[in-house]
Motif scaffolding. Structure first.
Motif, PDB file in Angstrom:
ATOM      1  N   ALA A  26      62.710 -72.138 135.369  1.00  0.00           N
ATOM      2  CA  ALA A  26      63.766 -71.367 135.051  1.00  0.00           C
ATOM      3  C   ALA A  26      63.561 -69.807 135.149  1.00  0.00           C
ATOM      4  O   ALA A  26      64.288 -69.425 135.449  1.00  0.00           O
ATOM      5  N   GLU A  45      54.418 -63.682 131.687  1.00  0.00           N
ATOM      6  CA  GLU A  45      54.028 -64.940 131.281  1.00  0.00           C
ATOM      7  C   GLU A  45      52.471 -64.997 130.819  1.00  0.00           C
ATOM      8  O   GLU A  45      51.712 -64.124 131.127  1.00  0.00           O
ATOM      9  N   ARG A  46      52.640 -65.787 129.642  1.00  0.00           N
ATOM     10  CA  ARG A  46      51.169 -65.606 129.097  1.00  0.00           C
ATOM     11  C   ARG A  46      50.207 -66.272 129.356  1.00  0.00           C
ATOM     12  O   ARG A  46      48.850 -65.787 129.222  1.00  0.00           O
ATOM     13  N   ALA A  53      55.743 -75.884 131.799  1.00  0.00           N
ATOM     14  CA  ALA A  53      55.501 -77.474 131.595  1.00  0.00           C
ATOM     15  C   ALA A  53      55.104 -78.266 132.696  1.00  0.00           C
ATOM     16  O   ALA A  53      54.488 -79.031 132.614  1.00  0.00           O
ATOM     17  N   THR A  61      56.117 -83.980 138.189  1.00  0.00           N
ATOM     18  CA  THR A  61      56.921 -84.416 138.875  1.00  0.00           C
ATOM     19  C   THR A  61      58.291 -83.601 138.930  1.00  0.00           C
ATOM     20  O   THR A  61      58.674 -83.214 137.947  1.00  0.00           O
ATOM     21  N   CYS A  63      62.078 -83.999 138.457  1.00  0.00           N
ATOM     22  CA  CYS A  63      62.951 -85.182 138.206  1.00  0.00           C
ATOM     23  C   CYS A  63      64.236 -84.088 138.381  1.00  0.00           C
ATOM     24  O   CYS A  63      64.521 -83.115 138.223  1.00  0.00           O
ATOM     25  N   PHE A 133      55.237 -61.770 125.015  1.00  0.00           N
ATOM     26  CA  PHE A 133      56.105 -61.301 124.436  1.00  0.00           C
ATOM     27  C   PHE A 133      56.044 -61.622 122.998  1.00  0.00           C
ATOM     28  O   PHE A 133      55.753 -62.754 122.446  1.00  0.00           O
ATOM     29  N   GLU A 171      62.204 -67.839 122.532  1.00  0.00           N
ATOM     30  CA  GLU A 171      61.489 -66.632 121.820  1.00  0.00           C
ATOM     31  C   GLU A 171      62.147 -65.457 121.394  1.00  0.00           C
ATOM     32  O   GLU A 171      62.173 -64.655 120.357  1.00  0.00           O
ATOM     33  N   ARG A 378      64.953 -75.002 129.301  1.00  0.00           N
ATOM     34  CA  ARG A 378      64.947 -76.016 128.309  1.00  0.00           C
ATOM     35  C   ARG A 378      65.654 -75.546 126.924  1.00  0.00           C
ATOM     36  O   ARG A 378      65.953 -76.482 126.078  1.00  0.00           O
ATOM     37  N   ARG A 391      67.037 -81.204 130.331  1.00  0.00           N
ATOM     38  CA  ARG A 391      65.736 -80.178 130.336  1.00  0.00           C
ATOM     39  C   ARG A 391      64.773 -80.402 131.545  1.00  0.00           C
ATOM     40  O   ARG A 391      63.742 -79.890 131.627  1.00  0.00           O
ATOM     41  N   THR A 393      63.049 -80.708 135.603  1.00  0.00           N
ATOM     42  CA  THR A 393      62.671 -79.460 136.314  1.00  0.00           C
ATOM     43  C   THR A 393      63.912 -78.922 137.293  1.00  0.00           C
ATOM     44  O   THR A 393      64.262 -77.817 137.487  1.00  0.00           O
TER      45      THR A 393
END
Ligand SMILES: Cc1cc2nc3c(=O)[nH]c(=O)nc-3n(C[C@H](O)[C@H](O)[C@H](O)COP(=O)(O)OP(=O)(O)OC[C@H]3O[C@@H](n4cnc5c(N)ncnc54)[C@H](O)[C@@H]3O)c2cc1C
Length: 440
Positions: A26, A45-46, A53, A61, A63, A133, A171, A378, A391, A393
């Motif tokens: 996302a 991005e951490r 994920a 994969t 989906c 963040f 978050e 998600r 949820r 990809t």
């Protein structure tokens, strides 16, 4: 912890048009759409790579690109298709493989990371890896005015005009006290530690009936020789010869409680139990399944896969009925034919949408009362079962792309995002020649 930090002493390092929290499917698509609308984009991005994920969790994969039922065909295009095609060009995917009444596309993690890096750099997005963040400040108008981040070199602030929360865990929304909820009365889907097996004899493995593996897992567990809590398992050949992606484990506490994906103690249990289970399933595979005799466990994801944590209370909550009745909203920003695939603590439930699809309305990404922020991915607003479909990809790509476009529209029109409609976003995407999730 962060209340003790004096914000006045912390430097403001960036003032982008839009800041995106999280570099999963996302977040990456949101960044590209916003950049294509002419906005300056900062994505944080951490981890040291994008993919969330899909990559860190090794879900492995794509989906949700294809229809289910008879005459299976690709029905989701737009950015999801663009990313899929880029993976094909890198030889980073296999051909689509069957999954019940539909198909999915296994990919390798490295190609995903490189594809995201290339796209973000090509679109001049400022990428900050290893940056977390922590919390946000609101001004008197209820706008998010400042984000407190922790990078490799300490704390700093970002003052964005718009924020997209693509953290998966809502978050930002949670940190500013906007309403979120956690599963169905606190029940969420189970985590899975995904792992890869290397040196598999693919010719032998390709002759194994997947249902026979499920039966053997159950028998092996009940015989007492192995501890295999999940009996319906997924094994997918990866693009590189001899590698198989193993989505087999199911992590719960001994009393059946599902670890909470936003709690460090629970996550620590899940990581350790996930690795222990991965080893046990690998032992089962090498002992019992043709093709795995000489195979070895070639690592897990770098974190346990978390299917569900917080969801936002959105202007529209994607309902189970929306999914089951294949509702098609005029204002929708993406569509899906992926089944409800609910990994419960007691069992796995799968409900297919035969030869049909539903749509996700834009308003499912907009928290009630939202001003200059929204979510993608998600943590959208969805009922428990509906989320177990939405949820995946391809749909996270679609949601992110719409969020990136909506940020641009909201800034241009000087309208809070709560006052923007999905049809305005779709029209805007057309005017900017952004292919949306429907267009080829
Ligand atoms: C076990 C499992 C198996 C799955 N199998 C499949 C599958 O086979 N196919 C499929 O299509 N989907 C699958 N899914 C679903 C899919 O992988 C995810 O739902 C989807 O990738 C979510 O994308 P996202 O961008 O919304 O969130 P995420 O991918 O979770 O991305 C969120 C990003 O934000 C970052 N982040 C979070 N908090 C912060 C913070 N405070 N500061 C900085 N960065 C932060 C994270 O590191 C992460 O990179 C699976 C999921 C799981 C858990």
């Amino acid at each position: 912890m962060t209340q003790d930090i004096h914000l006045a002493d912390i430097p403001v390092r960036y003032q982008p048009d839009v800041c995106i929290i999280g570099g999963g499917a996302a977040g990456v698509s949101a960044a590209i759409a916003a950049a294509r609308c002419g906005l300056s984009v900062l994505i944080i991005e951490r981890y040291g790579f994008c993919g969330g994920a899909s990559v860190a969790g090794l879900s492995g994969t794509i989906c949700g690109l294809f229809s289910s039922g008879k005459n299976i065909q690709q029905i989701v295009f737009g950015f999801a298709d663009e990313f899929y095609k880029a993976l094909i060009r890198r030889n980073g995917v296999t051909a689509p493989v069957p999954f019940g009444k539909t198909v999915l596309v296994p990919h390798d993690a490295f190609s995903w990371k490189r594809t995201a890096d290339d796209l973000l750099q090509l679109h001049n997005c400022q990428v900050l890896y290893h940056t977390q963040f922590l919390q946000a400040s609101l001004n008197e108008s209820g706008n998010v005015s400042s984000l407190l981040l922790k990078g490799m070199d300490g704390f700093f602030l970002v003052n964005p005009r718009f924020v997209i929360d693509a953290s998966g865990d809502a978050e930002l929304v949670y940190s500013i006290g906007t309403a979120t909820y956690y599963g169905k009365n606190g029940n969420v889907q189970t985590p899975t530690m995904i792992f890869k097996m290397g040196n598999v004899d693919m010719a032998s493995f390709s002759r194994v009936d997947p249902d026979s593996i499920n039966r053997k897992v159950a028998q092996a567990h009940h015989s007492g020789k192995y501890k295999l809590p999940r009996h319906h398992v997924y094994l997918f050949p990866l693009p590189h010869s001899g590698e198989v992606l193993c989505n087999m484990t199911k992590i719960t506490y001994p009393d059946g409680r599902v670890p909470i994906g936003t709690n460090s103690e629970d996550m620590s249990f899940a990581e350790m139990d996930g690795r222990r289970q991965a080893e046990e399933y690998a032992r089962f595979l090498t002992d019992e399944i043709d093709g795995f005799e000489q195979a070895y466990l070639n690592d897990t994801g770098c974190q346990v896969g978390i299917r569900q944590t917080r969801s936002i209370e959105g202007i529209h909550k994607l309902s189970n009925e929306d999914v089951l009745q294949a509702k098609k909203y005029k204002d929708a920003i993406c569509l899906s034919s992926w089944p409800i695939e609910l990994h419960g603590a007691d069992r796995l439930q799968i409900h297919y949408l035969d030869n049909d699809y539903y749509t996700i309305p834009f308003e499912s990404l907009v928290p009630i009362g939202a001003t200059n922020y929204m979510v993608a991915g998600r943590c959208l607003s969805a009922e428990h079962e509906a989320l177990a479909s939405a949820r995946v990809t391809a749909q996270c790509f679609g949601m992110g792309y719409a969020a990136g476009a909506a940020a641009a529209l909201s800034l241009q029109e000087k309208l809070p995002v709560k006052n923007i409609s999905g049809s305005a976003v779709a029209k805007w995407m057309k005017s900017k020649k952004l292919k949306n999730a429907y267009e080829q």
